[in-house]
Design a protein around this motif. Structure first.
Motif, PDB file in Angstrom:
ATOM      1  N   GLY A 121       0.789  -1.227   0.000  1.00 47.18           N
ATOM      2  CA  GLY A 121       0.000   0.000   0.000  1.00 47.18           C
ATOM      3  C   GLY A 121       0.818   1.273   0.000  1.00 47.18           C
ATOM      4  O   GLY A 121       2.004   1.289  -0.345  1.00 47.18           O
ATOM      5  N   ALA A 122       0.176   2.365   0.432  1.00 47.90           N
ATOM      6  CA  ALA A 122       0.638   3.725   0.153  1.00 47.90           C
ATOM      7  C   ALA A 122       1.760   4.245   1.047  1.00 47.90           C
ATOM      8  O   ALA A 122       2.527   5.094   0.615  1.00 47.90           O
ATOM      9  N   ALA A 123       1.839   3.801   2.301  1.00 46.57           N
ATOM     10  CA  ALA A 123       2.781   4.430   3.242  1.00 46.57           C
ATOM     11  C   ALA A 123       3.635   3.386   3.965  1.00 46.57           C
ATOM     12  O   ALA A 123       3.670   3.340   5.195  1.00 46.57           O
ATOM     13  N   PRO A 124       4.372   2.552   3.222  1.00 47.99           N
ATOM     14  CA  PRO A 124       5.112   1.470   3.871  1.00 47.99           C
ATOM     15  C   PRO A 124       6.264   1.939   4.750  1.00 47.99           C
ATOM     16  O   PRO A 124       6.581   1.300   5.755  1.00 47.99           O
ATOM     17  N   LEU A 154      -3.258  -5.241  -5.201  1.00 47.79           N
ATOM     18  CA  LEU A 154      -2.422  -4.191  -4.622  1.00 47.79           C
ATOM     19  C   LEU A 154      -1.140  -4.786  -4.052  1.00 47.79           C
ATOM     20  O   LEU A 154      -1.154  -5.430  -3.002  1.00 47.79           O
ATOM     21  N   ASP A 155      -0.024  -4.602  -4.760  1.00 53.04           N
ATOM     22  CA  ASP A 155       1.298  -5.074  -4.328  1.00 53.04           C
ATOM     23  C   ASP A 155       1.297  -6.566  -4.012  1.00 53.04           C
ATOM     24  O   ASP A 155       1.905  -7.018  -3.031  1.00 53.04           O
ATOM     25  N   ALA A 161      -0.348  -0.813   4.448  1.00 53.07           N
ATOM     26  CA  ALA A 161       0.168   0.497   4.855  1.00 53.07           C
ATOM     27  C   ALA A 161      -0.747   1.581   4.297  1.00 53.07           C
ATOM     28  O   ALA A 161      -0.425   2.247   3.310  1.00 53.07           O
ATOM     29  N   LYS A 162      -1.886   1.748   4.941  1.00 53.12           N
ATOM     30  CA  LYS A 162      -2.840   2.739   4.445  1.00 53.12           C
ATOM     31  C   LYS A 162      -2.269   4.145   4.594  1.00 53.12           C
ATOM     32  O   LYS A 162      -1.374   4.397   5.402  1.00 53.12           O
ATOM     33  N   LYS A 163      -2.807   5.050   3.801  1.00 54.86           N
ATOM     34  CA  LYS A 163      -2.362   6.440   3.807  1.00 54.86           C
ATOM     35  C   LYS A 163      -2.501   7.043   5.201  1.00 54.86           C
ATOM     36  O   LYS A 163      -3.463   6.766   5.919  1.00 54.86           O
ATOM     37  N   GLU A 173      -4.271  10.722  12.771  1.00 59.73           N
ATOM     38  CA  GLU A 173      -3.170   9.898  13.282  1.00 59.73           C
ATOM     39  C   GLU A 173      -1.957  10.726  13.671  1.00 59.73           C
ATOM     40  O   GLU A 173      -1.111  10.270  14.436  1.00 59.73           O
ATOM     41  N   ALA A 174      -1.843  11.929  13.129  1.00 52.57           N
ATOM     42  CA  ALA A 174      -0.656  12.736  13.382  1.00 52.57           C
ATOM     43  C   ALA A 174      -0.685  13.397  14.758  1.00 52.57           C
ATOM     44  O   ALA A 174       0.362  13.775  15.277  1.00 52.57           O
TER      45      ALA A 174
END
Length: 310
Positions: free
Chosen positions: A118-121, A144-145, A203-205, A210-211
């Motif tokens: 996914g997007a944010a590994p 997906l990957d 690894a979802k965006k 979350e920050a």
């Protein structure tokens, strides 16, 4: 023998791979990247790093809004490619695109699949406390990957790594894999190893929610969150001031000993109580200011022991 290929990528992470593929002497017929976007205070239109690099290399650049457009697909198929090399392109390629090159499409991914598809590994690996990650070149398929792995390089995650530092090391390691992979492909010696279905994670965006730092989490979890989101988007808390709360990003922290109500400042050197243990904040960035070490931050921002951070 050289391969006739297209390159697809967008950020700096991809640009490094384009440099290595071009240096290896392969025929790059076309470069695909995301369209220019308006950014910055002046909202001026900016080309992607791959776009800018490709132009300096004298390569043909296309920026389609969607690869599902029949005209885009027909044009891509007409290129008569041996393969497409894909690195952080930012679009999901339909099956017709994957099937168009003679040898299909290869993708560089920054994890040890099937972990962190996914997007944010890169961010997710640090946030999860992983000690190892890597870069892999895989044969792309519709999932997906999920494609078989062709070449792999393991990279250690050090305790001092942030998403930024790990990104740069993976970028370099991944870029250097392309000449080896393409040479092996030419020789017919590149073995495709199917991914195991076990242990897959996604690894979802990263979301804005979350920050925000949750001080009620254990200290190690908070430290991993801070390192995994540094430098972007940046884990943050609100600093109480006479004019109201001000957002502060934390770029680095270490887990340590300490106890108190979560979010409580425990000493004069930015030791903050967590749900269990405490974290020492060592690099911070007040909203509208540059990032700085804790000593410099404290010269202009009072954070007395007993202050509770939100």
């Amino acid at each position: 023998m050289t391969l006739r290929l297209a390159f697809m990528g967008t950020p700096d992470f991809a640009a490094a791979s384009l440099v290595e593929i071009a240096a290896a002497g392969h025929e790059i017929v076309r470069v695909y990247t995301q369209p220019p976007r308006r950014k910055g205070r002046g909202k001026s239109e900016q080309k992607t790093p791959v776009h800018a690099l490709a132009e300096t290399l004298g390569l043909d650049v296309h920026t389609p809004d969607s690869f599902r457009d029949p005209a885009v697909l027909a044009d891509f198929a007409s290129l008569d490619l041996d393969l497409a090399a894909v690195v952080a392109y930012g679009q999901i390629l339909p099956q017709a695109a994957l099937d168009a090159p003679r040898l299909g499409c290869l993708n560089l991914h920054a994890s040890l699949l099937p972990r962190w598809r996914g997007a944010a590994p890169i961010q997710r690996a640090i946030m999860a406390g992983d000690e190892l990650t890597g870069v892999q070149i895989m044969q792309m398929e519709a999932g997906l990957d999920t494609g078989p792995i062709l070449l792999s390089e393991t990279v250690r995650i050090f305790p001092h790594d942030t998403a930024g530092s790990l990104h740069d090391r993976l970028m370099g390691a991944g870029a250097q894999m392309w000449p080896r992979a393409l040479a092996a492909l030419e020789r017919g010696s590149l073995e495709a190893v199917p991914q195991s279905g076990e242990g897959a994670t996604y690894a979802k965006k990263i979301t804005n929610d979350e920050a925000r730092i949750d001080w009620s989490q254990p200290a190690m979890v908070v430290a991993h969150q801070i390192r995994g989101l540094s430098p972007f988007p940046g884990a943050w808390f609100e600093l109480p001031t006479a004019r109201g709360p001000v957002r502060v990003k934390v770029h680095f922290a270490r887990a340590g000993d300490g106890a108190g109500a979560p979010g409580t400042v425990l000493d004069e050197a930015l030791l903050i109580a967590c749900g269990s243990g405490a974290v020492r904040l060592t690099r911070l960035q007040r909203e509208g200011k540059a990032a700085m070490d804790a000593d410099d931050f404290l010269r202009g921002n009072t954070l007395a022991a007993g202050t509770v951070l939100d």
